[in-house]
Design an enzyme around this catalytic site. Sequence first.
Site, mmCIF file in Angstrom:
data_model
loop_
_atom_site.group_PDB
_atom_site.id
_atom_site.type_symbol
_atom_site.label_atom_id
_atom_site.label_comp_id
_atom_site.label_asym_id
_atom_site.label_seq_id
_atom_site.Cartn_x
_atom_site.Cartn_y
_atom_site.Cartn_z
ATOM 1 N N GLU A 29 1.584 -16.788 3.499
ATOM 2 C CA GLU A 29 2.180 -16.477 4.793
ATOM 3 C C GLU A 29 1.228 -16.700 5.956
ATOM 4 O O GLU A 29 1.632 -17.127 7.043
ATOM 5 C CB GLU A 29 2.697 -15.040 4.823
ATOM 6 C CG GLU A 29 3.938 -14.797 3.966
ATOM 7 C CD GLU A 29 3.661 -14.773 2.477
ATOM 8 O OE1 GLU A 29 2.474 -14.664 2.086
ATOM 9 O OE2 GLU A 29 4.607 -14.851 1.679
ATOM 10 N N HIS A 69 10.996 -5.123 -0.023
ATOM 11 C CA HIS A 69 12.134 -5.996 0.270
ATOM 12 C C HIS A 69 13.138 -5.358 1.220
ATOM 13 O O HIS A 69 14.222 -5.897 1.407
ATOM 14 C CB HIS A 69 12.880 -6.358 -1.022
ATOM 15 C CG HIS A 69 12.163 -7.337 -1.897
ATOM 16 N ND1 HIS A 69 11.062 -7.003 -2.629
ATOM 17 C CD2 HIS A 69 12.391 -8.648 -2.162
ATOM 18 C CE1 HIS A 69 10.642 -8.055 -3.322
ATOM 19 N NE2 HIS A 69 11.430 -9.071 -3.056
#
Lengths: 369, 369, 365, 365
Positions: C100, C169
């Site tokens: 990322e 999540h």
Amino acid sequence: MSDSFTGYTPANLLQLVSPDGARVASDTADPWLEDVSAADLVGLYQDMVVVRRIDTEATALQRQGELGLWPPLLGQEAAQVGSARALRPDDFVFTSYRENAVAWCRGVSLTDIVRVWRGNAQSGWDPYSVGMAAPAIIIGAQTLHATGWALGAKFDGTDSVAVAYFGDGATSEGDVSEALVFAASFQAPVVFFCQNNQWAISEPVGLQSRANLVDRALGFGIPGIRVDGNDVLAVLAATRIALDRARTGGGPTFIEAVTYRMGPHTTADDPTRYRPAAELEEWKAKDPILRVERLLDWGGLLTAELVAQTTGLADAAAAELRAGCIGLADPEPLTVFDHVFATPNATLDRQRTEYAHYLASFETTGGNA
Amino acid sequence: MSDSFTGYTPANLLQLVSPDGARVASDTADPWLEDVSAADLVGLYQDMVVVRRIDTEATALQRQGELGLWPPLLGQEAAQVGSARALRPDDFVFTSYRENAVAWCRGVSLTDIVRVWRGNAQSGWDPYSVGMAAPAIIIGAQTLHATGWALGAKFDGTDSVAVAYFGDGATSEGDVSEALVFAASFQAPVVFFCQNNQWAISEPVGLQSRANLVDRALGFGIPGIRVDGNDVLAVLAATRIALDRARTGGGPTFIEAVTYRMGPHTTADDPTRYRPAAELEEWKAKDPILRVERLLDWGGLLTAELVAQTTGLADAAAAELRAGCIGLADPEPLTVFDHVFATPNATLDRQRTEYAHYLASFETTGGNA
Amino acid sequence: MTMTAMTRPTASAPLGQTTGAGGDAREPVAAPRTPEPLETTTTLTMAKAINAGLRQAMLDDPKVVLLGEDIGLLGGVFRVTQDLLAEFGARRVIDTPLAESAIIGTAVGLAYRGYRPVCEIQFDGFIFPGFDQIVSQVAKLHYRSQGRVSMPITIRVPFGGGIGAAEHHSESPEAYFTHTSGLRVVAVSNPQDAYGLIRQAIASDDPVLYFEPKRRYHVKGEVSPELGQPMERAAIVAAGTDVTLLCYGALVTTARDAALAASDEGVSVEVIDLRSLSPVDYETIEASVRKTGRLVITHEAARSGGLGGEIAAVITERCFDYLEAAPVRVTGFDIPYPAAKLESHHLPDLDRILDGVDRALGRRR
Amino acid sequence: MTMTAMTRPTASAPLGQTTGAGGDAREPVAAPRTPEPLETTTTLTMAKAINAGLRQAMLDDPKVVLLGEDIGLLGGVFRVTQDLLAEFGARRVIDTPLAESAIIGTAVGLAYRGYRPVCEIQFDGFIFPGFDQIVSQVAKLHYRSQGRVSMPITIRVPFGGGIGAAEHHSESPEAYFTHTSGLRVVAVSNPQDAYGLIRQAIASDDPVLYFEPKRRYHVKGEVSPELGQPMERAAIVAAGTDVTLLCYGALVTTARDAALAASDEGVSVEVIDLRSLSPVDYETIEASVRKTGRLVITHEAARSGGLGGEIAAVITERCFDYLEAAPVRVTGFDIPYPAAKLESHHLPDLDRILDGVDRALGRRR
Ligand SMILES: Cc1ncc(C[n+]2csc(CCOP(=O)(O)OP(=O)(O)O)c2C)c(N)n1
Ligand SMILES: Cc1ncc(C[n+]2csc(CCOP(=O)(O)OP(=O)(O)O)c2C)c(N)n1
Ligand SMILES: [Mg+2]
Ligand SMILES: [Mg+2]
């Protein structure tokens, strides 16, 4: 895992001028220097002398309270000049804080170089007019920026190359490894130019890596060149090899320029706390400027006239730097709000208005309450 | 950069059993298997069959709505069983989400394995009773934890070893590279066990790296072993070599276990969207269980009795898993506030009290307003 | 019998490594569907609306490129980038390696070069490895370069809970970004806004964090091919006179339902969808609170340090004399996001929002 | 003449690489000084007080280890760990490679193994590469493991501005952490607290972010070898009746000065040093605000999303009927930290705090 392109193993160092000034032949590297004239060599020499003088002057300005801080490049002149002089104007350079010689070679004005260190601005120059990004102080971050820029250059169908400058310490940051991953995967035209100056503030390079830093890149599938960073010709040749590979679709190259930080980390640092004095002495013998002088001398080029002319150039640069530094006007208070956003922002605009109002209250009432 | 310790170059694969079940001799690896008896081999075989059955059962439970999600390990049984069975109880394992066979070998109860996937808790077992940390879903993060634990084990003067399990995709994350830097620098007794199952969700390993993943470690000064991850004996040997190096002060080792994710990434994934069918067929021929069966058969060990006994074990495990899963009681509402802190926290305690009050209002009034 | 005794010589067969280098398009496994046209008003799910917005932005400006994990052949784990690889090719829809910080950092370099990168972060909880590049580079480079370098980067983040997912999540990290000077932050709640705001975000010369409420991806709505209201304006989604209720993302639906339920009891709730979380459209909120005198704010993120506190503080500063009660917050608790079976006890729902409205009205404590 | 023509054969002399592997103590270049004893009350700078606290914690518990960049021979760039390497050796004072995520992540592993790591982040702006490990691991592991794993990690962060530094060296990132569930956050303002709180932080079974106001490192004060008030309690550092003024870190001194200046004008300001930023000691603040009816909060961090807004919101919730005016915030602006010559225009100073006090009193707008 030898670099078949350049024909030597990475554990070995590419050296074209030995510390005593002798030119060392290299079948693989010499062809890359065929066009380098005596005048060019003199030019490299003069760059190096000038940037060292700039360094000394800036250090003096810091001691005199005119600069807040200065990160000297003393000892790294060949690594920076040799690499930066290999570049084209349309290449783009992403550096850290110590690349003042790179800035010099890219044509950054001396005033712009010290603007940050005087505390007048967070960056000094227009990146687009000199092909050099705002320096990154977050260690390693700029290697990803260079990779992204290179990807864009490739998409654009140009043969421009991005060059990322970073230190030995930086190689430990995750960002640098991620940059190697992305550059390899996308075969981005980027050169990773690592100045291994043996130290990251007080930490020796052996703490960051037990292998040579150039091996790092090989493991990511990126060819590497380990070059004597105090040998301006070897650095020039290595950079040209890497640039050419990038321009011709060969992807990234990692250059480990083995050099030495002869000064403190910054003017705020005291290396005697952690660095054995003998080590510095050892490296003084490998001084990059001394080495070019010996090479020039061997070729009969180091005339008294050249020396005088060079000193003149250096003194002029120092004077320009000093004048530019001292002449910098303090920024206006309300500019603190400028350029946070490119587009209007109601919350921030309100803060600016309030603060302007607050400042104005001093002018009218002569102070608070 | 060959691994002098094991005597083969990392580009080559350590394989001790070929896909057709033939035992391949290896001067360097065979000595590490001298004590492995037929019973041991049968044990490895049974582990693999059982974990595959667990995998199938859990997938079925997910389809039936009893589990929210399941990450199958289909195809990776040899990599996980071969490595986990090399460990001692005092070693400590740091994994990602797919290491259910490792959990099985560490003695984690089947109910604890599915607890997370049923949504009952964020982790299933007591790490200290099985020597296995709470799984890390943030890709790569656990490699640093393993390195830190290993450093502590070294400080404590023990010869316990930390093992970090991670995937091919994980190697791109900065954390994994930083773990290699720290492990090398401190010569931490840690084994980096990379299951290169060729895919990171929809991304093939070639996107993550152009070099073999094992080369990555060499560049950080860490020796590597590239092993056929579908060959349980080769994985066992490789892990023993690495563990022994760590126990005897030789520092970290990186193992690339070349294997294949034969199923979807998770039960939520549809690999037909991105994966050529032929590739799966090719790998089916290298099925790790098939291979052990052939090896056993060649040695006359694959009797009908053994097969029946093994099926019995697998069925029993599946039944236990199903019963344990369905039997899990829903957590109590207010436990949502438990274990945020180890010590009392006024702000959080107030929120708990308020929420308890709010919940109680339903009991007394039968609902809001 | 030991294993070494079982040796039978044979050639060692090296296993092949799957190829597939970055930037080289792989063959689609299935034939791509024809992309959704959006020339007239159409009914779309939010996921498809974002897809249509991305597509339009890419058609409008060749400098728009997408970067992310699994966004190519797979079309993203939520299929938001579906079929875009087939239409625009691997140089504009870039499957990146799994990192990322590099996704964001590479976007910074692309922006330096004049591109408008759109980064996809696969799930909310995975934005943190890229946090440094967002906070120290993306947010600051325009300022650091005295306006010479622009960072027109859009970072798309599926966020929030309610889908029964595993840890990391279901998070709501927006407040980290609303506290970061130099960033714009938006959260969308319906297909039309999703379409208009993704286009506005990409067109913005400032970096934008674009939050997508993942539990509403499949909710359908009418989408016209218009940009809609400016990105920084809030929307009054239900008019009312007794209480002002602020919400964003997935909770907009819940808040509207709560307003309906309240109206059954004779309480008139004005529901405002913030849309822009930074800057907040205080003008719209102030006007509402001056009218209602009561404010409720709801979000999934933890209460302490969440956006609700900031808005409560600003509205108290600006509307102190109009407020008849302290602003009320109905939020997630100060806990890590809990296990799926407990998430309903963490997430604000209709009852908890109604309870908040009651508290704002002084009906409960 | 070309350069290649200048060739003269000689042996290529490979340059040596400086050695110095991790974990192996290098020889001190200068003889270490005898460490500061702290058996009775002594006058110390804040830097020395933290040093003394670290030393005591290391003496008390062999599981306490320090990790960071340049903390060994150099003693840290602010000399806070000076002489500890010489006293405790390289296994307990660990110079790490240059990687913040690894510093935190390694500490997580050490904590798993039963250690109490104390990490030094060299400057505030360098904490972001380690953000993911802090937010997703350090803060959550106790919860994720259902209380089975403890994370008694202390993360020391020199923070704040006012020292004329380069970018990323003057930031106030505390609100990112006060919004992160599972972390404790403290900020110290004087040598005595610095000493007591570093010991309490290290002894805590929860992870603690420990913020050190770098522009006060050299301010001296009396330090007794006591732990002092519990870490989570605020301290009333000046009693007053008209306005409550909240502050922490470097601004405590400024706030006290402002209170003195205000008293000259007949305004009685109660100054509260928060000490703990998470959890906030609301009991103490509430008691004060019930008395004064007016609240001013000051911090260097950007206003939007800063701690001030959160506290203003909570106090408005809890003390609405006592407040005679909206809480006032005197903070840094919503800008990246500016260049050194502009920082005085960003940082709250005595005049701006007095202005805030005036606004709280309704004397100005
Ligand atoms: C992310 C980050 N961590 C720490 C620092 C503090 N710091 C500034 S320079 C430096 C050493 C860098 O060493 P190296 O990369 O070798 O570059 P050199 O200074 O030798 O040119 C450190 C640790 C920083 N600027 N950024
Ligand atoms: C930091 C982070 N980014 C993204 C993800 C989403 N994600 C989950 S698994 C996965 C692929 C992992 O691939 P690999 O490391 O090869 O492991 P495998 O799934 O093959 O076992 C991704 C991208 C994540 N969990 N964490
Ligand atoms: Mg260095
Ligand atoms: Mg994989």
